[in-house]
Design a protein around this motif. Structure first.
Motif, short mmCIF file in Angstrom:
data_model
loop_
_atom_site.label_atom_id
_atom_site.label_comp_id
_atom_site.label_asym_id
_atom_site.label_seq_id
_atom_site.Cartn_x
_atom_site.Cartn_y
_atom_site.Cartn_z
N THR A 187 0.93 -1.20 0.17
CA THR A 187 0.00 -0.11 0.08
C THR A 187 0.70 1.34 0.10
OG1 THR A 187 -1.77 -1.00 1.11
CG2 THR A 187 -1.71 1.22 1.40
N ALA A 188 1.86 1.36 0.89
CA ALA A 188 2.76 2.52 1.08
C ALA A 188 3.49 2.50 -0.27
CB ALA A 188 3.74 2.20 2.05
N LEU A 189 4.18 1.72 -0.97
CA LEU A 189 4.93 1.74 -2.07
C LEU A 189 4.24 2.22 -3.43
CD1 LEU A 189 7.57 -1.37 -1.74
CD2 LEU A 189 7.78 1.13 -1.37
N LYS A 190 2.85 1.59 -3.53
CA LYS A 190 2.17 1.88 -4.39
C LYS A 190 1.54 3.27 -4.25
CE LYS A 190 0.22 -2.47 -6.66
NZ LYS A 190 0.21 -2.04 -7.92
N GLY A 191 1.14 3.64 -3.24
CA GLY A 191 0.62 4.95 -2.62
C GLY A 191 1.55 6.18 -3.28
N MET A 192 2.84 6.02 -2.62
CA MET A 192 3.72 6.83 -2.94
C MET A 192 4.42 7.01 -4.08
SD MET A 192 5.83 7.00 0.92
CE MET A 192 6.33 5.15 0.61
N GLU A 193 4.14 6.03 -5.06
CA GLU A 193 4.39 6.03 -6.51
C GLU A 193 6.27 6.05 -6.79
OE1 GLU A 193 2.49 9.06 -8.39
OE2 GLU A 193 0.48 8.28 -7.62
N VAL A 194 6.77 5.56 -5.77
CA VAL A 194 8.26 5.57 -5.84
C VAL A 194 8.96 4.48 -6.53
CG1 VAL A 194 8.45 7.22 -3.71
CG2 VAL A 194 8.52 4.69 -3.62
N GLU A 195 8.24 3.54 -6.67
CA GLU A 195 8.86 2.15 -7.45
C GLU A 195 7.65 2.14 -8.66
OE1 GLU A 195 11.41 1.04 -6.93
OE2 GLU A 195 12.00 1.75 -4.88
N PRO A 196 8.04 2.47 -9.83
CA PRO A 196 7.41 2.66 -11.04
C PRO A 196 6.97 1.16 -11.41
CG PRO A 196 8.69 4.20 -11.49
CD PRO A 196 9.35 3.65 -9.92
N GLY B 206 18.05 14.78 -7.13
CA GLY B 206 16.81 13.79 -7.59
C GLY B 206 17.24 13.08 -9.07
N GLY B 207 16.22 12.03 -9.06
CA GLY B 207 16.23 11.14 -10.19
C GLY B 207 15.19 11.43 -11.01
N ALA B 208 15.77 11.33 -12.37
CA ALA B 208 14.57 11.62 -13.45
C ALA B 208 13.37 10.63 -13.31
CB ALA B 208 15.28 11.72 -14.78
N ARG B 209 13.74 9.57 -12.92
CA ARG B 209 12.65 8.54 -12.76
C ARG B 209 11.79 8.52 -11.61
NH1 ARG B 209 16.28 3.31 -15.20
NH2 ARG B 209 16.82 4.35 -17.05
N SER B 210 11.86 9.51 -10.78
CA SER B 210 11.02 9.65 -9.63
C SER B 210 9.75 10.14 -9.82
CB SER B 210 11.93 10.49 -8.53
OG SER B 210 12.94 9.71 -8.20
N PRO B 211 8.82 10.15 -9.03
CA PRO B 211 7.41 10.78 -9.09
C PRO B 211 7.49 12.35 -9.53
CG PRO B 211 7.24 9.40 -7.34
CD PRO B 211 8.77 9.43 -7.77
N ALA B 212 6.53 12.84 -10.10
CA ALA B 212 6.72 14.32 -10.55
C ALA B 212 6.57 15.36 -9.34
CB ALA B 212 5.29 14.53 -11.21
N TYR B 213 5.70 14.75 -8.14
CA TYR B 213 5.68 15.44 -6.88
C TYR B 213 6.91 15.51 -6.28
CZ TYR B 213 5.57 11.11 -3.84
OH TYR B 213 5.84 10.07 -3.19
N LEU B 214 7.77 14.59 -6.38
CA LEU B 214 9.14 14.80 -5.79
C LEU B 214 10.13 15.90 -6.38
CD1 LEU B 214 9.85 11.29 -4.68
CD2 LEU B 214 9.39 13.07 -3.15
N ARG B 215 10.07 15.66 -7.95
CA ARG B 215 10.65 16.79 -8.72
C ARG B 215 9.87 18.30 -8.58
NH1 ARG B 215 9.63 12.57 -12.44
NH2 ARG B 215 8.38 14.09 -13.72
N ALA B 216 8.85 18.27 -8.35
CA ALA B 216 8.25 19.63 -8.00
C ALA B 216 8.70 20.23 -6.65
CB ALA B 216 6.81 19.52 -8.03
N ALA B 217 9.04 19.27 -5.50
CA ALA B 217 9.35 19.69 -4.42
C ALA B 217 10.83 20.22 -4.50
CB ALA B 217 9.25 18.71 -3.33
N LEU C 148 18.09 7.39 -12.52
CA LEU C 148 18.02 7.11 -11.19
C LEU C 148 16.54 7.21 -10.54
CD1 LEU C 148 21.18 7.69 -8.94
CD2 LEU C 148 20.59 5.85 -10.28
N GLY C 149 15.98 6.51 -9.60
CA GLY C 149 14.90 7.20 -8.98
C GLY C 149 14.87 7.11 -7.58
N HIS C 150 13.87 7.07 -6.73
CA HIS C 150 13.98 7.68 -5.40
C HIS C 150 15.03 6.82 -4.56
CE1 HIS C 150 12.33 9.99 -1.99
NE2 HIS C 150 12.27 8.89 -1.48
#
Length: 294
Positions: free
Chosen positions: A152-161, A227-238, A257-259
């Motif tokens: 639930t946490a991993l899917k919810g935070m979208e950090v592992e595509p 940051g990693g280009a493969r990370s979720p948009a909300y982290l890049r926005a932060a 890289l990702g999160h």
């Protein structure tokens, strides 16, 4: 894995904060993120140990450290880092994810920090971070369904595509098996089953620090935003928001890289190269904003 030493400090509220230590040189503190412990940054620590005394604490509630305490919040985490700084003399710090939030808040409170590196701190702005998964996570933790809560946490935070494309009915039993396999940790390592429930405390930091971006306009330290280009948009926005606010900030994006980039499961040597350049730069010369395009 090479050997490491151990140390501990006492935080302002009396909580013991234990840490692993590598190398010899100027002190550098590395802070892990949510559902992680010091064991997940050993690759990064070892890669930097030839230039620094690298100190990697188990943030409170994990492993070598004491519990979260009854009045847990970012102030307690900052006090923990203050105690480490007082013990080690560190003026350099790196934080991953929620550890990045702690490092950022510490930079505001402790002007002795000269260089601060942050990897994708989830600084929420106007509800940018998805948290609709949290009630389900809490129910699953309460029911003892740790594997399901992890999914639930991993899917919810979208950090592992990749996980986002795998159905829950496939992932949940796999995560449950992984959790049971990790019940007997090696040495100082913390089992997965014990780390998953700590995510509720890291989310508390996210909620407490939401909407605080403007406050960091007075941070005196040089800051490296990673940051990693493969990370979720909300982290890049932060990261973009912090780049606009922090007075002495530079940014590096890792294309591949990702999160989890800095962790043992990512590419810690790539992240270490950027950190080495930043933390060893002459005080009168800002660190290069490139050097990490791998």
């Amino acid at each position: 894995m090479s050997g490491y030493g151990k140390g501990e400090v006492r935080s302002a509220d009396g909580t013991t904060i234990g840490y692993r230590r590598w190398g010899d040189g100027p002190a550098l503190i590395l802070l892990h993120g949510g559902m992680l412990a010091s064991q997940h940054l050993t690759g990064l620590a070892e890669a930097l140990a030839d230039a620094f005394t690298v100190c990697v604490p188990d943030r409170r509630g994990r492993g070598l450290s004491g519990g979260h305490g009854g009045e847990y919040g970012v102030a307690r985490e900052v006090e923990d880092v203050r105690a480490l700084i007082a013990e080690t003399g560190a003026n350099r710090i790196f934080g991953l994810s929620s550890g990045g939030l702690v490092a950022l808040r510490t930079a505001l409170a402790v002007p002795e920090l000269e260089r601060v590196a942050l990897y994708e701190p989830p600084l929420d702005a106007a509800g940018s971070m998805p948290l609709d998964w949290l009630p389900r996570f809490e129910r699953e933790i309460a029911a003892g369904r740790t594997g399901a809560a992890l999914v639930t946490a991993l899917k919810g935070m979208e950090v592992e595509p990749v996980l986002g494309r795998v159905p829950r009915f496939v992932l949940t039993p796999l995560m449950a098996i992984a959790g049971r396999a990790g019940r007997e940790p090696s040495g100082d390592d913390v089992p997965i089953e014990a780390l998953v429930p700590t995510q509720r405390f890291d989310i508390r930091l996210v909620q407490e620090m939401a909407g605080t971006a403007e406050e960091y306009a007075s941070v005196p330290a040089q800051v490296l935003l990673l940051g990693g280009a493969r990370s979720p948009a909300y982290l890049r926005a932060a990261l973009s928001r912090l780049a606009a606010v922090l007075p002495h900030a530079r940014s590096v994006t890792f294309p591949r890289l990702g999160h989890s980039g800095p962790t043992n499961d990512g590419r810690p040597l790539v992240v270490a190269a950027a950190l080495r350049d930043f933390f060893t730069a002459d005080p009168g010369r800002p660190a290069r904003p490139d050097g990490a395009g791998r």
